[in-house]
Design an enzyme around this catalytic site. Structure first.
Site, PDB file in Angstrom:
ATOM      1  N   ASP A   1      13.689  21.688  27.914  1.00  0.00           N
ATOM      2  CA  ASP A   1      14.299  20.722  27.014  1.00  0.00           C
ATOM      3  C   ASP A   1      13.285  20.556  25.876  1.00  0.00           C
ATOM      4  O   ASP A   1      12.106  20.897  26.049  1.00  0.00           O
ATOM      5  CB  ASP A   1      14.529  19.400  27.755  1.00  0.00           C
ATOM      6  CG  ASP A   1      14.952  18.285  26.832  1.00  0.00           C
ATOM      7  OD1 ASP A   1      15.929  18.478  26.086  1.00  0.00           O
ATOM      8  OD2 ASP A   1      14.303  17.227  26.842  1.00  0.00           O
TER       9      ASP A   1
ATOM     10  N   ASP B   1      13.090  17.541  23.075  1.00  0.00           N
ATOM     11  CA  ASP B   1      12.650  16.170  22.808  1.00  0.00           C
ATOM     12  C   ASP B   1      12.277  15.435  24.085  1.00  0.00           C
ATOM     13  O   ASP B   1      13.093  15.302  24.995  1.00  0.00           O
ATOM     14  CB  ASP B   1      13.757  15.407  22.066  1.00  0.00           C
ATOM     15  CG  ASP B   1      14.043  16.032  20.719  1.00  0.00           C
ATOM     16  OD1 ASP B   1      13.144  16.010  19.874  1.00  0.00           O
ATOM     17  OD2 ASP B   1      15.158  16.555  20.519  1.00  0.00           O
TER      18      ASP B   1
ATOM     19  N   ASP C   1      12.848  15.948  30.936  1.00  0.00           N
ATOM     20  CA  ASP C   1      12.308  14.586  31.040  1.00  0.00           C
ATOM     21  C   ASP C   1      13.367  13.554  31.398  1.00  0.00           C
ATOM     22  O   ASP C   1      13.025  12.395  31.622  1.00  0.00           O
ATOM     23  CB  ASP C   1      11.628  14.180  29.721  1.00  0.00           C
ATOM     24  CG  ASP C   1      12.627  14.014  28.583  1.00  0.00           C
ATOM     25  OD1 ASP C   1      12.569  12.991  27.882  1.00  0.00           O
ATOM     26  OD2 ASP C   1      13.458  14.913  28.375  1.00  0.00           O
TER      27      ASP C   1
END
Length: 199
Positions: free
Chosen positions: A16, A18, A172
């Site tokens: 991922d 961001d 995240d």
């Protein structure tokens, strides 16, 4: 802080962007608050982080629905992205993830799988000087169903020419982990900024 990786071997790493590669979520939130403030629309920080990985246009549509608003999706999208780009000079990488990028580059193919636009992902990776380390980018608008659907990760595996079960995902958010799990991939959870503690 080092990341505990599950048992391999793996044929590809899918990241991922961001909050995983780049510690950009706080900057994105500031951009959202400024852009939405112009429409008197609230966006709670907890909601923002729980929606991590959701494409910008979906966030705007969801906020419109939740608040009974009719904010123009494309106009607000460009405004928010523009505010984020203005802050790119303050962007940093997530150290434990950047460490894996540098250590494994050239040994295993990498893809970025993001809910952000390709332009946003490219700009973020350019600021950190690591854009050239990624073989494939899969970004918002390039798949029909976003995370937690498995489609974005499956598309990345297909583009890299590797089997889904042989991919390791770095994420995240819970939404991203659900997406990876649904794709049949193992994953490693990257801590959120408040979980990592102030740097």
């Amino acid at each position: 802080m080092t990341l505990e990786l599950p048992e391999g071997p793996f044929a590809a790493y899918l990241f991922d962007c961001d909050g995983t590669i780049v510690d950009s979520m706080p900057l994105h939130y500031i951009a959202w608050k400024k852009a939405l403030g112009e429409w008197n629309c609230e966006f709670e920080e907890q909601t923002f982080y729980s929606w991590g990985g959701m494409p910008v246009v979906e966030i705007i549509r969801s906020l419109n629905e939740m608040n009974g608003l009719a904010m123009p999706v494309e106009e607000l999208h460009h405004r928010k992205e523009g505010l984020y780009y203005e802050m790119l000079g303050d962007l940093h990488g997530v150290p434990e993830v950047i460490e894996h990028v540098h250590a494994s580059h050239g040994k295993i193919p990498f893809a970025v799988v993001s809910g952000s636009t390709r332009q946003s992902v490219v700009k973020s990776l350019e600021v950190l000087g690591i854009l050239d380390k990624f073989d494939v980018l899969v970004c918002a608008g390039e798949y029909s169903k976003g995370k937690p659907d498995p489609e974005p990760f499956l598309l990345a595996a297909e583009k890299l020419g590797v089997s889904a079960k042989d991919c390791l995902v770095f994420e995240d958010t819970d939404m991203g982990i659900q997406s990876a799990t649904a794709a049949g991939m193992k994953s490693v959870k990257v801590m959120q900024p408040w979980e990592r503690g102030a740097r």
